[in-house]
Design an enzyme around this catalytic site. Structure first.
Site, short mmCIF file in Angstrom:
data_model
loop_
_atom_site.label_atom_id
_atom_site.label_comp_id
_atom_site.label_asym_id
_atom_site.label_seq_id
_atom_site.Cartn_x
_atom_site.Cartn_y
_atom_site.Cartn_z
N LYS A 86 54.64 36.08 50.60
CA LYS A 86 53.78 36.53 51.87
C LYS A 86 52.47 36.09 51.33
O LYS A 86 51.95 35.16 51.95
CB LYS A 86 53.94 37.60 52.39
CG LYS A 86 55.79 37.54 53.14
CD LYS A 86 56.15 36.25 53.82
CE LYS A 86 57.94 36.33 54.81
NZ LYS A 86 57.82 35.15 55.53
N GLU A 108 52.89 39.12 62.96
CA GLU A 108 53.92 39.75 62.93
C GLU A 108 55.03 39.72 62.03
O GLU A 108 54.62 38.97 60.95
CB GLU A 108 55.03 38.60 63.93
CG GLU A 108 55.94 37.57 63.33
CD GLU A 108 54.17 36.60 62.45
OE1 GLU A 108 53.58 36.40 62.68
OE2 GLU A 108 54.54 36.32 61.23
N SER A 375 61.79 35.21 46.29
CA SER A 375 60.88 35.58 47.13
C SER A 375 60.19 36.83 47.62
O SER A 375 58.75 36.67 47.44
CB SER A 375 61.58 34.86 48.55
OG SER A 375 62.41 35.82 48.51
C1 LIG Z 1 61.24 38.66 50.61
C2 LIG Z 1 61.77 37.58 51.59
N1 LIG Z 1 62.08 36.81 51.09
C3 LIG Z 1 61.80 35.88 52.94
C4 LIG Z 1 61.58 36.31 53.71
C5 LIG Z 1 61.83 34.59 54.82
O1 LIG Z 1 61.07 34.14 55.38
P1 LIG Z 1 60.32 32.53 55.14
O2 LIG Z 1 61.69 31.73 55.34
O3 LIG Z 1 59.43 32.39 55.64
O4 LIG Z 1 60.18 32.84 53.41
C6 LIG Z 1 60.80 37.02 53.66
C7 LIG Z 1 60.23 37.34 55.30
O5 LIG Z 1 60.40 38.29 55.90
C8 LIG Z 1 60.97 38.52 52.66
O6 LIG Z 1 60.00 39.49 53.43
#
Ligand SMILES: Cc1ncc(COP(=O)(O)O)c(C=O)c1O
Lengths: 396, 258
Positions: A86, A108, A375
């Site tokens: 993020k 948000e 992620s």
């Molecule tokens: C670690 C992590 N991965 C994925 C996501 C999902 O978001 P996005 O689909 O935008 O990557 C989040 C959202 O809070 C997250 O904290």
């Protein structure tokens, strides 16, 4: 490369007229900033000295034994400052907000990772920060609420609707309409009205650009599949983008199937939804026959969203990417497996991508190479994991 | 091409018009129809019936609560048309439907327009649909001779005010303040400037809404605008005191006309 405001039939700006001037201002500022070397250098410098980019890749052979023996490589966005992908988008937008003279950031958040990243940037740049978070999510991600407050942000629990991410976005939009003069809405995923889907994607595409080089250097070839979890879709689009023109590379998004796609409790927007308008864009969404948004369910707050970014809807309809549903249980099993085979505790969101990779590895077999966007890290999820697995003394 | 709304503006412009908003289905469909009729019987010139929606980003708490109640009580979109027809059978005032776009899109823009025309509805007010995204709706509105009311905001550029004006039929909805619906103690001074800018953009019929709740505010707004739009205050009256309270408030508000 599609630049918006439309991605095929998807995207657009379905918002109150009051916000159009701000969206125009933002789109224009972004177009100028993109071409301005001082902006790109400033962001690159922050990434090198603050975020910790480039993030490394890690091959995980012990985990891969459970995924059909395919070769599995993780792109370690969990090692970024604040613990997830993020921050890539947040630093980009915060720099942009400062350029256009905004002094107040609102955001948000679902899992709290985007809120933490925004609170971090606000602290770094000396800006005021308000984070809207569904009341349900403030409970299941209580640690992140404390992090945001410690960073100096105000966290406002949202008690309307389903009290999750969807309602947090509604409240942030209401705040923005009223305070647009001094406020930038730092949207945390590739959803929302133009220019957000395109701009947020651009700030995240560094993930795929780095990973493509790194995988080529490690293996001498492109991966057979690139896999990521999909909530709004920002980490997925970020790693997919560098591979869009590589025809041999499958792009696979993993969305939350919650308690199962044969139950009403899921967040499988692309698998079970149909196109509609939500939060400013036309895209797939979960809705009833009357176009009322349906409540989603996922054990992971960050995937608990009944919409998805418009570019994913487009990639799905084009057939360039495929999307599969992953249940709460499959994700939690993958979370524990990666922890115990590799010593890496992923976020529950991320674990959906890992569970998807276990399926894909078995389908493609031992000669395949899979690249997964790791992620985020799982520290924020310890309470949920401890309850789920009964890890605390005195618990079941 | 005859606009029900234009006709009422032409007839009553010198006194100024009062436009009243209530959500359909709050507290029940029948009660919302009765309340709408009571508004017209007590001086409201044009009705705006809100279609309850799950994600009303332009609305403050009063309207959110009311529309949520309607949805929880099982309000279905198809009831809109019977409700509009029932109001039209009882009082002679144009009925505009105020709706977020997705319900219309899912019902089918053409089908929605056809059924609204058949029910005697005047047209739509679309808070999250700007003319840039409205080609399908504009096409259907033309085909079914329906009014379309777009919003104009204090932040809108001159080009955008022209576009709202050109694409609206009936009136242009001037948002008095940068914000969401809900009663306010003062009507923002931005409203007057916006109405002046809309006049320069060629707007004939201009209604000002957001935050208006008293006869004094109605009177003040009607000094420069053609219509004053009241919503949240009526809902609060309906919620607290039922149809008789809403009738009383409508009568008081209409005393603000000139
Ligand atoms: C670690 C992590 N991965 C994925 C996501 C999902 O978001 P996005 O689909 O935008 O990557 C989040 C959202 O809070 C997250 O904290």
């Amino acid at each position: 490369m599609q630049q918006g405001p439309y991605f095929g039939d998807f995207g657009g700006r379905y918002v109150p007229e009051s916000l159009i001037a701000a969206l125009d201002e933002l789109a224009e500022a972004y177009e100028l900033a993109k071409l301005d070397p001082t902006f790109t250098e400033e962001l690159a410098h922050l990434h090198a000295t603050y975020t910790g980019r480039p993030s490394i890749i890690t091959e995980v052979p012990r985990f891969a034994e459970h995924a059909g023996g395919a070769r599995i490589i993780l792109k370690r966005e969990d090692l970024n400052h604040t613990g997830s992908h993020k921050i890539n988008n947040v630093l980009g937008q915060a720099l942009l907000a400062r350029r256009i003279g905004k002094t107040r950031l609102i955001a948000e958040t679902g899992a709290g990772q985007h809120g933490v990243a925004t609170a971090t940037a606000a602290a770094l740049f000396g800006m005021e920060c308000i984070v809207y978070m569904g009341e349900v999510d403030t409970q299941r991600q209580a640690l992140n609420v404390a992090r945001m407050r410690l960073l100096g942000a105000e966290v406002i629990p949202v008690t309307t609707g389903s009290r999750t991410l969807k309602d947090a976005i509604n409240e942030a939009l209401r705040d923005w309409v009223a305070n647009v003069d001094n406020t930038h809405y730092l949207l945390g995923t590739v959803a929302g009205p133009h220019p957000f889907p395109q701009m947020v994607r651009d700030f995240h595409k560094i993930i795929g650009e780095e990973a493509r080089e790194q995988v080529l250097a490690l293996t001498g070839a492109l991966p057979d599949a690139v896999i990521a979890c999909v909530g709004g879709g920002s980490n997925a689009i970020g790693i997919f983008h560098a591979f869009l023109d590589d025809d041999g590379v499958e792009l696979i998004g993993c969305e939350a199937a919650g308690r199962g796609i044969d139950t009403p409790e899921h967040a499988a927007t692309l698998t079970l939804g149909r196109p509609g308008v939500l939060h400013g864009a036309r895209s797939y969404m979960l809705q009833d026959a009357d176009g009322q948004t349906m409540e989603s369910h996922s054990i992971s707050a960050g995937l608990d969203y009944p919409g998805v970014g418009p570019e994913h809807s487009w990639l799905k309809d084009l057939g360039r990417a495929t999307y599969r549903p992953i249940t709460d249980d499959a994700a939690m099993a993958a979370l524990r497996l990666l922890s115990q085979t590799e010593g890496i505790i992923p976020a529950i969101e991320t674990a959906h991508g890992l569970a998807g990779a276990m399926e894909v590895g078995r389908e493609l077999g031992p000669n395949a190479t899979l690249l997964i966007n790791l992620s985020g890290r799982g520290d924020k999820d310890m309470q949920t994991a401890a309850e789920y697995f009964g890890l605390l003394d005195g618990s079941a | 091409m005859t606009s029900q709304v234009n006709a009422v503006f032409d007839e009553r412009r010198e006194h100024g018009l009062l436009v009243g908003y209530l959500p359909l289905g709050f507290p029940t469909v029948d009660a919302s129809v009765d309340a709408a009729v009571a508004l017209v019987e007590n001086g409201v010139d044009i009705l705006e019936m809100g279609l309850p929606y799950s994600d009303p980003v332009m609305d403050g708490l009063v309207i959110q609560r009311a529309t949520n109640t309607a949805l929880e009580a099982g309000f279905r979109l198809a009831q809109t048309f019977d409700a509009v027809a029932a109001i039209r059978a009882r009082v002679d005032a144009p009925v505009l439907v105020m709706t977020y776009f997705n319900p219309v899109l899912q019902y089918g823009v053409e089908k929605f327009s056809q059924e609204l025309e058949d029910a005697g509805g005047a047209g739509l007010i679309t808070p999250d649909l700007i003319p840039d995204e409205a080609s399908e709706w504009l096409h259907a509105a033309n085909a079914h001779d329906l009014d379309r009311v777009f919003l104009a905001a204090p932040s809108s550029s001159p080009e955008r005010l022209e576009s709202s004006t050109k694409n609206s039929r009936g009136f242009v909805y001037a948002v008095s303040t940068m914000g969401i619906t809900g009663a306010r103690t003062d009507v923002d001074s931005a409203a007057r400037g916006l109405v002046e800018r809309l006049r320069s953009a060629g707007a004939e019929n201009i209604g000002v809404g957001l935050g208006i709740s008293t006869p004094q505010q109605v009177s003040e707004v009607l000094e420069y605008a053609d219509a004053a739009i009241v919503g949240s205050a009526l809902i609060t009256a309906l919620a607290d005191g039922g149809p008789s309270a809403v009738a009383t408030l409508a009568r008081e508000l209409s005393a603000g006309k000139h």
